[in-house]
Design an enzyme around this catalytic site. Sequence first.
Site, PDB file in Angstrom:
ATOM      1  N   GLU A 171       0.843  -1.210   0.000  1.00 52.92           N
ATOM      2  CA  GLU A 171       0.000   0.000   0.000  1.00 52.92           C
ATOM      3  C   GLU A 171       0.875   1.256   0.000  1.00 52.92           C
ATOM      4  OE1 GLU A 171      -3.512  -0.054   0.613  1.00 52.92           O
ATOM      5  OE2 GLU A 171      -3.758  -2.199   0.946  1.00 52.92           O
ATOM      6  N   GLY A 172       1.965   1.201  -0.742  1.00 52.27           N
ATOM      7  CA  GLY A 172       2.901   2.320  -0.788  1.00 52.27           C
ATOM      8  C   GLY A 172       4.015   2.106   0.205  1.00 52.27           C
TER       9      GLY A 172
HETATM   10  C1  LIG Z   1       2.561  -9.420   1.599  1.00 58.84           C
HETATM   11  C2  LIG Z   1       2.146  -8.471   0.521  1.00 58.84           C
HETATM   12  C3  LIG Z   1       0.807  -8.341   0.177  1.00 58.84           C
HETATM   13  C4  LIG Z   1       0.406  -7.482  -0.863  1.00 58.84           C
HETATM   14  N1  LIG Z   1      -0.921  -7.416  -1.227  1.00 58.84           N
HETATM   15  C5  LIG Z   1      -1.264  -6.716  -2.352  1.00 58.84           C
HETATM   16  C6  LIG Z   1      -2.610  -6.772  -2.853  1.00 58.84           C
HETATM   17  O1  LIG Z   1      -3.498  -7.369  -2.242  1.00 58.84           O
HETATM   18  N2  LIG Z   1      -2.888  -6.129  -4.018  1.00 58.84           N
HETATM   19  C7  LIG Z   1      -1.929  -5.427  -4.714  1.00 58.84           C
HETATM   20  O2  LIG Z   1      -2.259  -4.892  -5.773  1.00 58.84           O
HETATM   21  N3  LIG Z   1      -0.655  -5.360  -4.261  1.00 58.84           N
HETATM   22  C8  LIG Z   1      -0.301  -5.996  -3.102  1.00 58.84           C
HETATM   23  N4  LIG Z   1       0.998  -5.947  -2.643  1.00 58.84           N
HETATM   24  C9  LIG Z   1       2.013  -5.234  -3.435  1.00 58.84           C
HETATM   25  C10 LIG Z   1       2.585  -4.007  -2.778  1.00 58.84           C
HETATM   26  O3  LIG Z   1       1.652  -2.960  -2.797  1.00 58.84           O
HETATM   27  C11 LIG Z   1       3.905  -3.684  -3.475  1.00 58.84           C
HETATM   28  O4  LIG Z   1       4.838  -4.645  -3.072  1.00 58.84           O
HETATM   29  C12 LIG Z   1       4.404  -2.287  -3.166  1.00 58.84           C
HETATM   30  O5  LIG Z   1       3.584  -1.304  -3.741  1.00 58.84           O
HETATM   31  C13 LIG Z   1       5.844  -2.083  -3.690  1.00 58.84           C
HETATM   32  O6  LIG Z   1       5.950  -2.489  -5.008  1.00 58.84           O
HETATM   33  P1  LIG Z   1       7.141  -3.470  -5.438  1.00 58.84           P
HETATM   34  O7  LIG Z   1       7.142  -4.635  -4.499  1.00 58.84           O
HETATM   35  O8  LIG Z   1       7.001  -3.772  -6.861  1.00 58.84           O
HETATM   36  O9  LIG Z   1       8.456  -2.638  -5.149  1.00 58.84           O
HETATM   37  P2  LIG Z   1       9.084  -1.534  -6.131  1.00 58.84           P
HETATM   38  O10 LIG Z   1       8.003  -0.604  -6.571  1.00 58.84           O
HETATM   39  O11 LIG Z   1       9.895  -2.221  -7.166  1.00 58.84           O
HETATM   40  O12 LIG Z   1      10.037  -0.743  -5.141  1.00 58.84           O
HETATM   41  C14 LIG Z   1      11.397  -1.157  -4.892  1.00 58.84           C
HETATM   42  C15 LIG Z   1      12.087  -0.089  -4.036  1.00 58.84           C
HETATM   43  O13 LIG Z   1      12.144   1.139  -4.747  1.00 58.84           O
HETATM   44  C16 LIG Z   1      11.706   2.206  -3.911  1.00 58.84           C
HETATM   45  N5  LIG Z   1      11.171   3.283  -4.726  1.00 58.84           N
HETATM   46  C17 LIG Z   1      10.042   3.282  -5.459  1.00 58.84           C
HETATM   47  N6  LIG Z   1       9.881   4.469  -6.088  1.00 58.84           N
HETATM   48  C18 LIG Z   1      10.939   5.236  -5.731  1.00 58.84           C
HETATM   49  C19 LIG Z   1      11.363   6.574  -6.044  1.00 58.84           C
HETATM   50  N7  LIG Z   1      10.643   7.358  -6.865  1.00 58.84           N
HETATM   51  N8  LIG Z   1      12.495   7.032  -5.486  1.00 58.84           N
HETATM   52  C20 LIG Z   1      13.233   6.245  -4.677  1.00 58.84           C
HETATM   53  N9  LIG Z   1      12.904   4.978  -4.347  1.00 58.84           N
HETATM   54  C21 LIG Z   1      11.769   4.481  -4.869  1.00 58.84           C
HETATM   55  C22 LIG Z   1      10.679   1.548  -3.015  1.00 58.84           C
HETATM   56  O14 LIG Z   1      10.456   2.331  -1.849  1.00 58.84           O
HETATM   57  C23 LIG Z   1      11.348   0.216  -2.742  1.00 58.84           C
HETATM   58  O15 LIG Z   1      12.270   0.368  -1.697  1.00 58.84           O
HETATM   59  C24 LIG Z   1       1.403  -6.742  -1.544  1.00 58.84           C
HETATM   60  C25 LIG Z   1       2.748  -6.846  -1.173  1.00 58.84           C
HETATM   61  C26 LIG Z   1       3.127  -7.699  -0.157  1.00 58.84           C
HETATM   62  C27 LIG Z   1       4.574  -7.797   0.202  1.00 58.84           C
END
Ligand SMILES: Cc1cc2nc3c(=O)[nH]c(=O)nc-3n(C[C@H](O)[C@H](O)[C@H](O)COP(=O)(O)OP(=O)(O)OC[C@H]3O[C@@H](n4cnc5c(N)ncnc54)[C@H](O)[C@@H]3O)c2cc1C
Length: 387
Positions: free
Chosen positions: A367-368
């Site tokens: 959720e962000g």
């Molecule tokens: C247990 C679990 C349950 C979840 N459930 C759901 C669900 O029900 N539905 C759903 O849709 N999603 C779900 N999610 C997904 C979750 O919302 C994402 O994991 C989350 O938004 C981060 O995306 P990502 O994992 O792709 O990381 P990425 O977006 O690849 O981020 C990687 C890193 O980059 C950093 N980053 C990103 N943008 C920037 C920037 N502009 N500048 C500097 N750093 C940055 C981030 O903070 C992070 O440290 C779930 C995740 C988990 C772990």
Amino acid sequence: MALQPYDLFDVRSLLTEEERAVQDTVARFTDERVLPIIGDAFDQGRFPKELVGEIAELGLLGSSLPEQYGCAGLNAVSYGLICQELERGDSGIRSFVSVQSSLCMYPIYAYGSEEQRMRWLPDMAAGKVIGCFGLTEPHGGSDPANMKTVAKRDGDDWVINGSKMWITNGNLADIAIVWAQTEDGIQGFLVEKGMKGFAAQEIKHKMSLRASVTSSLFFDNVRVPDANRLPNVKGLKGPLGCLTQARYGITWGPIGAAIACLDETLKYTKERMLFGRSVAATQSAQIKMAEMARRITLAQLLVVQLGRLKDAGTMQPTQVSLAKWNNCRMAIDIARECRDLLGGAGITTEHSPIRHALNLESVITYEGTETVHQLVVGRELTGINAF
Ligand SMILES: Cc1cc2nc3c(=O)[nH]c(=O)nc-3n(C[C@H](O)[C@H](O)[C@H](O)COP(=O)(O)OP(=O)(O)OC[C@H]3O[C@@H](n4cnc5c(N)ncnc54)[C@H](O)[C@@H]3O)c2cc1C
């Protein structure tokens, strides 16, 4: 009169009688039904599905939605208290309720047709139909505008292709709210279990949220009737509107996790005798626990005001970002510190801090991420989008 250790500023006195009753009911459920089983469920990597019926009977699914759809019609502060008390048990149980309520029932209510509301909401409130929310894709959840899943119009139907990742409840769900790119921008679709070409695969080897189901979703030419499209929203504001609802609940949840950790650590350190006195009698342990109480108190005051703003209809997403960032950071720091104060005993699931600390790795990410919420607040202050 002695102060309440987990409510040093008597935040409970800011609650109405109904809000206190909701908190007490959910607290009892957590004490009696969640805490006795949750350590084992986490060990086994098992979502305790047997609790869903009781969670529904207590009115905790879609609790803020109107009674005409079989929901409890509670206010935002009550929803927050539900999240707090459930997460005192485990973030996985709270996640189940957040997803069902804020990410699945809310969009059907806010963006759906009256037929869709009547068809799905009463059964979802009763726990007979479970939902999941498919927004995140494998190539990057922080940037949802870069969505690759597509829905193409074909006669009276839509044909969906793509995939979603990290989807809570994915393998449990009877319906998935799936966000996809269309010629008209991003739109939401109700994809039903069993539709041809739709598959869910559980993600294994998780070290966090082990008592919760997390899945990948795959869409291979899935044909969905137009009647399953959410007609009243287009664009990223659709999924982002749901996320604001869910993130609001998440601002409250980690307070419960932090209280659980501090409670256990206070008891443990009072009994643990080292160098001829209890660990609780040492200055360093007291300073650490005082620091925890300070941060919990600030978090409690933050969410009550946030809830009052939400109930007044004036809450802004930036305020939710600040509170989610603050309260997740508060709770994960406390859980890790409590794990340390328990010494070796802190590394097993017999005590809750390591389970909460591991769970909160997900809560601070989903959720962000923390960074995303910091950038939202930075943008508010400077007027510059630094994403
Ligand atoms: C247990 C679990 C349950 C979840 N459930 C759901 C669900 O029900 N539905 C759903 O849709 N999603 C779900 N999610 C997904 C979750 O919302 C994402 O994991 C989350 O938004 C981060 O995306 P990502 O994992 O792709 O990381 P990425 O977006 O690849 O981020 C990687 C890193 O980059 C950093 N980053 C990103 N943008 C920037 C920037 N502009 N500048 C500097 N750093 C940055 C981030 O903070 C992070 O440290 C779930 C995740 C988990 C772990």
